[in-house]
Design a protein around this motif. Structure first.
Motif, PDB file in Angstrom:
ATOM      1  N   ARG A 181       0.835  -1.209   0.000  1.00 11.93           N
ATOM      2  CA  ARG A 181       0.000   0.000   0.000  1.00 11.93           C
ATOM      3  C   ARG A 181       0.869   1.258   0.000  1.00 11.93           C
ATOM      4  NH1 ARG A 181      -2.914  -1.074   4.201  1.00 11.93           N
ATOM      5  NH2 ARG A 181      -1.470  -0.129   5.663  1.00 11.93           N
ATOM      6  N   GLN A 212       1.027   3.977  -3.066  1.00 14.40           N
ATOM      7  CA  GLN A 212       0.680   5.386  -2.817  1.00 14.40           C
ATOM      8  C   GLN A 212       1.819   6.283  -3.280  1.00 14.40           C
ATOM      9  OE1 GLN A 212      -0.172   5.430   1.406  1.00 14.40           O
ATOM     10  NE2 GLN A 212      -2.360   5.159   1.070  1.00 14.40           N
ATOM     11  N   GLU A 260      -6.133   4.398  -5.860  1.00 15.24           N
ATOM     12  CA  GLU A 260      -6.483   3.757  -4.588  1.00 15.24           C
ATOM     13  C   GLU A 260      -7.386   2.541  -4.761  1.00 15.24           C
ATOM     14  OE1 GLU A 260      -8.450   4.904  -0.291  1.00 15.24           O
ATOM     15  OE2 GLU A 260      -7.764   6.506  -1.611  1.00 15.24           O
ATOM     16  N   GLU A 261      -8.349   2.623  -5.652  1.00 11.99           N
ATOM     17  CA  GLU A 261      -9.260   1.491  -5.859  1.00 11.99           C
ATOM     18  C   GLU A 261      -8.503   0.254  -6.331  1.00 11.99           C
ATOM     19  OE1 GLU A 261     -12.807   0.391  -8.899  1.00 11.99           O
ATOM     20  OE2 GLU A 261     -13.000   2.290  -7.843  1.00 11.99           O
ATOM     21  N   ALA A 286      -5.354  -0.252  -5.824  1.00 10.45           N
ATOM     22  CA  ALA A 286      -4.452  -0.635  -4.730  1.00 10.45           C
ATOM     23  C   ALA A 286      -5.153  -1.576  -3.765  1.00 10.45           C
ATOM     24  CB  ALA A 286      -3.929   0.602  -4.011  1.00 10.45           C
ATOM     25  N   HIS A 287      -6.446  -1.384  -3.541  1.00 16.00           N
ATOM     26  CA  HIS A 287      -7.198  -2.300  -2.671  1.00 16.00           C
ATOM     27  C   HIS A 287      -7.202  -3.709  -3.262  1.00 16.00           C
ATOM     28  CE1 HIS A 287      -8.468   0.711   0.130  1.00 16.00           C
ATOM     29  NE2 HIS A 287      -9.072   1.426  -0.805  1.00 16.00           N
TER      30      HIS A 287
END
Length: 155
Positions: free
Chosen positions: A45, A49, A55-56, A58-59
């Motif tokens: 993560r 970043q 971010e989506e 990365a999840h």
């Protein structure tokens, strides 16, 4: 368990292709403990970043690395786990290498509705463009990898 190479020297697998000039990569090692699942997720993560990865997506990447590290911890006799992430304009590749002595590769299984576990590799298969398992360069263990497409191909 005896290891064929020192624990602090678990070799990281080479990326699947020659890195492009704009490609970014990171590798790290963790002990084969359940606490390493969260550590791998946090490390991934933070790096994503830093690289400006959406971010989506990365999840999704965190789910994949969680599954791979969990499987290495629970289903192999490894002592160390090596993780590598490689990002280029088209995809994010996540690789987790164990040093286990088993010759079997992880396989998705059908979990009964009441079972809590057993669906992780099915999720990886649904979320990743591609995923698979490779031998670890003639040594014990294996490399489990997945490739996720970038949202717009312009990272």
């Amino acid at each position: 368990m005896a290891s064929s190479y020192p624990l602090t020297q678990l070799p990281l697998p080479a990326p699947s292709a020659a890195p492009a000039e704009d490609a970014r990569q990171e590798g790290f090692e963790l002990p084969a403990h359940t606490s390493s699942v969260a550590r791998a997720r946090a490390r991934l993560r933070g790096k994503l970043q830093h690289w400006g990865f959406p971010e989506e997506l990365a999840h999704t990447a965190q789910l994949v690395i969680s599954e791979f590290v969990t499987n290495a911890v629970l289903h192999t006799d490894t002592v160390r786990i090596a993780c590598r992430i490689h990002l280029d304009a088209e995809r994010l590749r996540i690789e987790v290498t164990d040093e286990g002595t088993q010759s079997c590769a992880p396989q998705p299984r059908s979990a009964a509705p009441e079972e809590v576990n057993g669906r992780g590799l099915q999720l990886v298969g649904a979320l990743a463009q591609r995923w698979g398992v490779s031998a670890h360069g003639g040594r014990c263990g294996r490399v489990v990898w997945a490739e996720l497409g970038t949202a717009d191909g312009a990272l």
